[in-house]
Design a protein around this motif. Sequence first.
Motif, mmCIF file in Angstrom:
data_model
loop_
_atom_site.group_PDB
_atom_site.id
_atom_site.type_symbol
_atom_site.label_atom_id
_atom_site.label_comp_id
_atom_site.label_asym_id
_atom_site.label_seq_id
_atom_site.Cartn_x
_atom_site.Cartn_y
_atom_site.Cartn_z
ATOM 1 N N VAL A 1 0.886 -1.005 0.332
ATOM 2 C CA VAL A 1 -0.430 0.061 -0.409
ATOM 3 C C VAL A 1 0.863 1.682 -0.179
ATOM 4 N N PRO A 2 0.402 2.504 -0.378
ATOM 5 C CA PRO A 2 1.436 4.165 -0.487
ATOM 6 C C PRO A 2 0.983 4.279 1.234
ATOM 7 N N ARG A 3 2.653 4.785 1.101
ATOM 8 C CA ARG A 3 2.536 6.186 2.771
ATOM 9 C C ARG A 3 1.104 6.106 2.537
ATOM 10 N N GLY A 4 0.953 6.401 3.778
ATOM 11 C CA GLY A 4 -0.203 7.231 4.579
ATOM 12 C C GLY A 4 -1.463 6.542 4.015
ATOM 13 N N PHE A 5 -1.238 4.940 3.855
ATOM 14 C CA PHE A 5 -2.563 4.397 4.117
ATOM 15 C C PHE A 5 -3.402 4.484 5.267
ATOM 16 N N ARG A 6 -4.499 3.949 5.505
ATOM 17 C CA ARG A 6 -4.593 4.049 6.805
ATOM 18 C C ARG A 6 -6.577 2.587 6.388
ATOM 19 N N PRO A 7 -5.943 2.190 6.998
ATOM 20 C CA PRO A 7 -6.999 0.456 7.224
ATOM 21 C C PRO A 7 -8.525 0.706 7.124
ATOM 22 N N LEU A 8 -9.382 0.609 6.967
ATOM 23 C CA LEU A 8 -10.611 0.644 7.010
ATOM 24 C C LEU A 8 -11.172 -0.254 8.579
ATOM 25 N N SER A 9 -11.798 -0.143 9.134
ATOM 26 C CA SER A 9 -12.660 -1.028 10.563
ATOM 27 C C SER A 9 -12.580 -2.545 9.884
ATOM 28 N N THR A 10 -13.060 -2.733 8.928
ATOM 29 C CA THR A 10 -13.377 -4.041 8.367
ATOM 30 C C THR A 10 -11.980 -4.502 8.242
ATOM 31 N N LEU A 11 -10.923 -4.196 7.923
ATOM 32 C CA LEU A 11 -9.616 -4.713 7.471
ATOM 33 C C LEU A 11 -8.650 -4.473 8.636
ATOM 34 N N ARG A 12 -8.903 -3.472 9.470
ATOM 35 C CA ARG A 12 -8.235 -3.924 11.440
ATOM 36 C C ARG A 12 -8.845 -5.041 12.164
ATOM 37 N N ILE A 13 -9.766 -4.787 11.610
ATOM 38 C CA ILE A 13 -11.007 -6.405 12.876
ATOM 39 C C ILE A 13 -10.358 -7.619 12.122
ATOM 40 N N PHE A 14 -10.043 -7.641 10.627
ATOM 41 C CA PHE A 14 -9.406 -8.746 10.223
ATOM 42 C C PHE A 14 -8.334 -8.804 10.680
ATOM 43 N N MET A 15 -7.185 -7.789 10.033
ATOM 44 C CA MET A 15 -6.363 -8.354 10.958
ATOM 45 C C MET A 15 -5.641 -8.883 12.291
#
Length: 80
Positions: free
Chosen positions: A54-68
């Motif tokens: 992913v590029p610098r400054g990327f932020r995972p949204l809630s569903t991706l954060r939970i999945f991770m």
Amino acid sequence: MFPPAEPPRRSRPDAETPEALVLVKYVAALHATRQIRTLAERAEASGKKLVLLVPRGFRPLSTLRIFMANHPDLVRLEAR
């Protein structure tokens, strides 16, 4: 009657190494999409990791954060 069953959905990584499946996403934010979940399942079945480039400054949204958080040893982010 019942509608015909859909064929299983498939996803392909952008690259595959002996240790990981690599998926390149050039976006500012990202959810845990079906593509990511499918590739993570495939990586787990083959004993590999899923690497999201992913590029610098990327932020995972809630569903991706939970999945991770639920799969800490399976999915990894790499900022480029």
